[in-house]
Write an enzyme that holds these catalytic residues in place. Sequence first.
Site, PDB file in Angstrom:
ATOM      1  N   TYR A  49      76.752  14.668  35.151  1.00 31.03           N
ATOM      2  CA  TYR A  49      75.864  15.563  34.402  1.00 31.03           C
ATOM      3  C   TYR A  49      75.381  14.896  33.106  1.00 31.03           C
ATOM      4  CZ  TYR A  49      77.523  19.375  37.432  1.00 31.03           C
ATOM      5  OH  TYR A  49      77.814  20.186  38.501  1.00 31.03           O
ATOM      6  N   PHE A  57      76.472  24.322  26.385  1.00 25.36           N
ATOM      7  CA  PHE A  57      77.296  24.873  27.461  1.00 25.36           C
ATOM      8  C   PHE A  57      78.111  23.813  28.200  1.00 25.36           C
ATOM      9  CE2 PHE A  57      73.104  24.048  29.327  1.00 25.36           C
ATOM     10  CZ  PHE A  57      73.444  23.249  30.415  1.00 25.36           C
ATOM     11  N   THR A  91      69.580  28.008  41.554  1.00 29.86           N
ATOM     12  CA  THR A  91      70.763  27.648  40.767  1.00 29.86           C
ATOM     13  C   THR A  91      71.448  28.881  40.191  1.00 29.86           C
ATOM     14  OG1 THR A  91      69.783  25.520  40.209  1.00 29.86           O
ATOM     15  CG2 THR A  91      71.551  26.302  38.785  1.00 29.86           C
ATOM     16  N   ARG A 102      74.082  30.435  47.937  1.00 33.01           N
ATOM     17  CA  ARG A 102      74.284  31.104  46.648  1.00 33.01           C
ATOM     18  C   ARG A 102      73.912  32.578  46.717  1.00 33.01           C
ATOM     19  NH1 ARG A 102      71.683  25.983  43.539  1.00 33.01           N
ATOM     20  NH2 ARG A 102      73.593  24.746  43.323  1.00 33.01           N
ATOM     21  N   ASN A 117      78.284  28.720  41.004  1.00 31.57           N
ATOM     22  CA  ASN A 117      77.287  28.879  42.056  1.00 31.57           C
ATOM     23  C   ASN A 117      77.625  28.148  43.353  1.00 31.57           C
ATOM     24  OD1 ASN A 117      76.768  26.299  41.161  1.00 31.57           O
ATOM     25  ND2 ASN A 117      74.682  26.710  40.487  1.00 31.57           N
ATOM     26  N   HIS A 120      76.598  22.239  45.063  1.00 36.96           N
ATOM     27  CA  HIS A 120      75.676  21.338  44.365  1.00 36.96           C
ATOM     28  C   HIS A 120      75.007  20.465  45.411  1.00 36.96           C
ATOM     29  CE1 HIS A 120      74.096  18.261  41.664  1.00 36.96           C
ATOM     30  NE2 HIS A 120      74.588  17.381  42.524  1.00 36.96           N
TER      31      HIS A 120
END
Length: 138
Positions: A49, A57, A91, A102, A117, A120
């Site tokens: 990420y 966050f 997402t 999801r 969720n 990925h």
Amino acid sequence: MEQTFFMIKPDGVKRGFIGEVISRIERRGFSIDRLEVRYADADILKRHYAELTDRPFFPTLVDYMTSGPVIIGVISGEEVISTWRTMMGSTNPKDALPGTIRGDFAQAPSPNQATCNIVHGSDSPESATREIAIWFNN
């Protein structure tokens, strides 16, 4: 033949959706080329990420992603990247349509909670190559 990286996140593992997710991949006709159970750590998540590390966050995301095991894998097939992303759904779980992973299984986050969720998937061929290398040390 295109390849992509996918992950079943800690909430998907904890809630027992491994079989459902794998089944959907197989029913769609994609090949599962690699599959492993892993425990993510902060270092690998910072690489995965990288574009999010300075976001407020990010610590919550790391806490969520290190809260339990993840299933990581590589799947292949025609247009697998775009098709897998469609299969996953939006997402944000509250925006995900029924029939998507999801939309069927993810739960909308509470304030100050990570977006749990379920899954990925890489968003481009470049991301797929990068994420496969990060997680499988290629």
